[in-house]
Design a protein around this motif. Structure first.
Motif, PDB file in Angstrom:
ATOM      1  N   GLN A 124       3.115   7.989   3.307  1.00 20.14           N
ATOM      2  CA  GLN A 124       3.095   6.679   2.651  1.00 20.14           C
ATOM      3  C   GLN A 124       3.871   6.696   1.339  1.00 20.14           C
ATOM      4  O   GLN A 124       4.069   7.737   0.725  1.00 20.14           O
ATOM      5  CB  GLN A 124       1.653   6.230   2.416  1.00 20.14           C
ATOM      6  CG  GLN A 124       0.986   5.833   3.731  1.00 20.14           C
ATOM      7  CD  GLN A 124      -0.476   5.460   3.593  1.00 20.14           C
ATOM      8  OE1 GLN A 124      -1.007   5.385   2.485  1.00 20.14           O
ATOM      9  NE2 GLN A 124      -1.140   5.241   4.710  1.00 20.14           N
ATOM     10  N   ARG A 125       4.295   5.493   0.955  1.00 20.33           N
ATOM     11  CA  ARG A 125       5.040   5.253  -0.289  1.00 20.33           C
ATOM     12  C   ARG A 125       6.394   5.942  -0.286  1.00 20.33           C
ATOM     13  O   ARG A 125       6.891   6.355  -1.317  1.00 20.33           O
ATOM     14  CB  ARG A 125       4.175   5.720  -1.474  1.00 20.33           C
ATOM     15  CG  ARG A 125       4.268   4.826  -2.699  1.00 20.33           C
ATOM     16  CD  ARG A 125       3.825   3.417  -2.424  1.00 20.33           C
ATOM     17  NE  ARG A 125       4.336   2.464  -3.400  1.00 20.33           N
ATOM     18  CZ  ARG A 125       3.718   2.132  -4.526  1.00 20.33           C
ATOM     19  NH1 ARG A 125       2.552   2.657  -4.811  1.00 20.33           N
ATOM     20  NH2 ARG A 125       4.268   1.265  -5.345  1.00 20.33           N
TER      21      ARG A 125
ATOM     22  N   ASP B 201       8.862   4.279   1.634  1.00 21.05           N
ATOM     23  CA  ASP B 201       9.703   3.198   2.154  1.00 21.05           C
ATOM     24  C   ASP B 201       9.661   3.046   3.671  1.00 21.05           C
ATOM     25  O   ASP B 201      10.434   2.268   4.242  1.00 21.05           O
ATOM     26  CB  ASP B 201      11.174   3.432   1.737  1.00 21.05           C
ATOM     27  CG  ASP B 201      11.714   2.251   0.957  1.00 21.05           C
ATOM     28  OD1 ASP B 201      10.902   1.379   0.579  1.00 21.05           O
ATOM     29  OD2 ASP B 201      12.924   2.186   0.747  1.00 21.05           O
TER      30      ASP B 201
ATOM     31  N   GLN C 160      -4.173  -1.778  -1.006  1.00 19.32           N
ATOM     32  CA  GLN C 160      -2.898  -1.197  -0.570  1.00 19.32           C
ATOM     33  C   GLN C 160      -2.173  -2.163   0.388  1.00 19.32           C
ATOM     34  O   GLN C 160      -0.986  -2.445   0.227  1.00 19.32           O
ATOM     35  CB  GLN C 160      -3.231   0.097   0.146  1.00 19.32           C
ATOM     36  CG  GLN C 160      -2.115   0.922   0.654  1.00 19.32           C
ATOM     37  CD  GLN C 160      -2.672   2.126   1.439  1.00 19.32           C
ATOM     38  OE1 GLN C 160      -3.775   2.064   1.978  1.00 19.32           O
ATOM     39  NE2 GLN C 160      -1.911   3.183   1.488  1.00 19.32           N
ATOM     40  N   ALA C 161      -2.924  -2.685   1.361  1.00 15.04           N
ATOM     41  CA  ALA C 161      -2.326  -3.615   2.322  1.00 15.04           C
ATOM     42  C   ALA C 161      -1.862  -4.878   1.612  1.00 15.04           C
ATOM     43  O   ALA C 161      -0.776  -5.404   1.885  1.00 15.04           O
ATOM     44  CB  ALA C 161      -3.340  -3.962   3.412  1.00 15.04           C
TER      45      ALA C 161
ATOM     46  N   GLY D 190       7.069   2.015   5.595  1.00  7.26           N
ATOM     47  CA  GLY D 190       6.454   0.738   5.954  1.00  7.26           C
ATOM     48  C   GLY D 190       7.449  -0.401   5.789  1.00  7.26           C
ATOM     49  O   GLY D 190       7.567  -1.271   6.658  1.00  7.26           O
ATOM     50  N   ARG D 191       8.189  -0.351   4.712  1.00 11.36           N
ATOM     51  CA  ARG D 191       9.186  -1.410   4.459  1.00 11.36           C
ATOM     52  C   ARG D 191      10.264  -1.420   5.556  1.00 11.36           C
ATOM     53  O   ARG D 191      10.639  -2.468   6.059  1.00 11.36           O
ATOM     54  CB  ARG D 191       9.821  -1.192   3.089  1.00 11.36           C
ATOM     55  CG  ARG D 191      10.776  -2.295   2.672  1.00 11.36           C
ATOM     56  CD  ARG D 191      11.436  -1.944   1.359  1.00 11.36           C
ATOM     57  NE  ARG D 191      10.795  -2.554   0.218  1.00 11.36           N
ATOM     58  CZ  ARG D 191      10.308  -1.897  -0.831  1.00 11.36           C
ATOM     59  NH1 ARG D 191      10.383  -0.592  -0.878  1.00 11.36           N
ATOM     60  NH2 ARG D 191       9.758  -2.535  -1.836  1.00 11.36           N
TER      61      ARG D 191
ATOM     62  N   PHE E 226       1.288  -4.230  -0.357  1.00 15.72           N
ATOM     63  CA  PHE E 226       2.422  -4.056   0.562  1.00 15.72           C
ATOM     64  C   PHE E 226       2.893  -5.398   1.123  1.00 15.72           C
ATOM     65  O   PHE E 226       4.086  -5.726   1.064  1.00 15.72           O
ATOM     66  CB  PHE E 226       2.009  -3.111   1.705  1.00 15.72           C
ATOM     67  CG  PHE E 226       3.048  -2.970   2.772  1.00 15.72           C
ATOM     68  CD1 PHE E 226       4.189  -2.200   2.561  1.00 15.72           C
ATOM     69  CD2 PHE E 226       2.905  -3.615   3.993  1.00 15.72           C
ATOM     70  CE1 PHE E 226       5.164  -2.076   3.548  1.00 15.72           C
ATOM     71  CE2 PHE E 226       3.870  -3.491   4.986  1.00 15.72           C
ATOM     72  CZ  PHE E 226       5.004  -2.720   4.760  1.00 15.72           C
TER      73      PHE E 226
ATOM     74  N   ALA F  18       4.589  -7.429  -1.496  1.00 18.88           N
ATOM     75  CA  ALA F  18       5.922  -6.893  -1.834  1.00 18.88           C
ATOM     76  C   ALA F  18       6.951  -7.250  -0.764  1.00 18.88           C
ATOM     77  O   ALA F  18       8.132  -7.393  -1.052  1.00 18.88           O
ATOM     78  CB  ALA F  18       5.852  -5.377  -1.994  1.00 18.88           C
ATOM     79  N   LEU F  19       6.475  -7.419   0.470  1.00 23.24           N
ATOM     80  CA  LEU F  19       7.397  -7.749   1.562  1.00 23.24           C
ATOM     81  C   LEU F  19       7.552  -9.258   1.739  1.00 23.24           C
ATOM     82  O   LEU F  19       8.087  -9.716   2.750  1.00 23.24           O
ATOM     83  CB  LEU F  19       6.899  -7.103   2.858  1.00 23.24           C
ATOM     84  CG  LEU F  19       7.383  -5.664   3.125  1.00 23.24           C
ATOM     85  CD1 LEU F  19       8.887  -5.630   3.360  1.00 23.24           C
ATOM     86  CD2 LEU F  19       7.049  -4.706   2.000  1.00 23.24           C
TER      87      LEU F  19
END
Ligand code: COA
Length: 178
Positions: free
Chosen positions: A101-102, A104, A134-135, A106-107, A138, A141-142
């Motif tokens: 995680q963290r 990139d 966290q979700a 997930g992005r 995320f 941010a998206l």
């Protein structure tokens, strides 16, 4: 290097193990023990094998893989929902194994899923998610916008379920470095 590819027949068990590991890490201390116990490989493996082997057209999944082929993340979205729905598509899952995680991933998974939806003609998307910082960070941010929160009863405990939406998939926040 982490690569992305569409899921293929035989990926179901590995996806299920990533799902269980990442779900338990994210929600383990937020949900009742009975709910946590129900999220296990015994239940998830057959469900993911069925989905990956027989329902890829309706529920396409993209996986993130290590150099050795190990699956370390995945995302599933359904394109082209019924016209009765307010949004064209639904993001069902996006999970990355905690050690990855963290970074990139997930992005990248999110953008790959969005590109497939856009190619299928979808312009908007929704995602239900159990409240968890966290979700929430995320999805925000998206480019997701929180439009409602609904209480759900889980074994006598009230949990909050958020609905995030994207009204224009053509204009997502840019990916760093692109
Ligand atoms: C949510 C999840 C998929 C994110 O995957 P990831 O690969 O760690 O995320 P990324 O590295 O691509 O992060 C993208 C951006 O999201 C935000 N973000 C992600 N994790 C965050 C965290 N723990 N805290 C704050 N912001 C976070 C940041 O803005 C980040 O950008 P930055 O690193 O440049 O600041 C992953 O943490 C996960 O599997 N969580 C458990 C399951 C879950 O909650 N799924 C989402 C709903 S189904």
């Amino acid at each position: 290097m982490i690569a992305l590819r569409p899921a293929k027949s035989g990926d179901g068990p590995a996806i299920a193990h990533v799902h269980v590991e990442a779900w338990r890490a994210a929600y383990g201390d937020r949900v009742p023990p009975q709910m946590l116990a129900a999220v296990n490989a015994e239940h998830r493996v057959p469900a993911w094998v069925r989905l990956i082997d027989h329902h890829q057209a309706a529920l396409p999944t993209i996986v993130a893989v290590e150099d050795d082929g190990a699956i370390i993340g995945f995302s599933t979205a359904s394109p082209g929902r019924s016209p009765a729905e307010s949004f064209d598509a639904e993001l069902h899952t996006i999970f990355v194994r905690p050690p990855y995680q963290r970074r990139d991933i997930g992005r990248r998974l999110f953008h790959a899923v969005a590109q497939r939806l856009i190619a299928a003609g979808d312009r908007s998307m929704m995602c239900w998610v159990l409240a968890q910082p966290q979700a929430e960070a995320f999805l925000t941010a998206l480019g997701g916008r929180l439009i409602s929160t609904t209480p759900i009863d889980a074994f006598g405990q009230s949990l909050a379920q958020h609905l995030y939406v994207w009204t224009d998939l053509d204009h997502l926040p840019p990916q760093p470095g692109i």
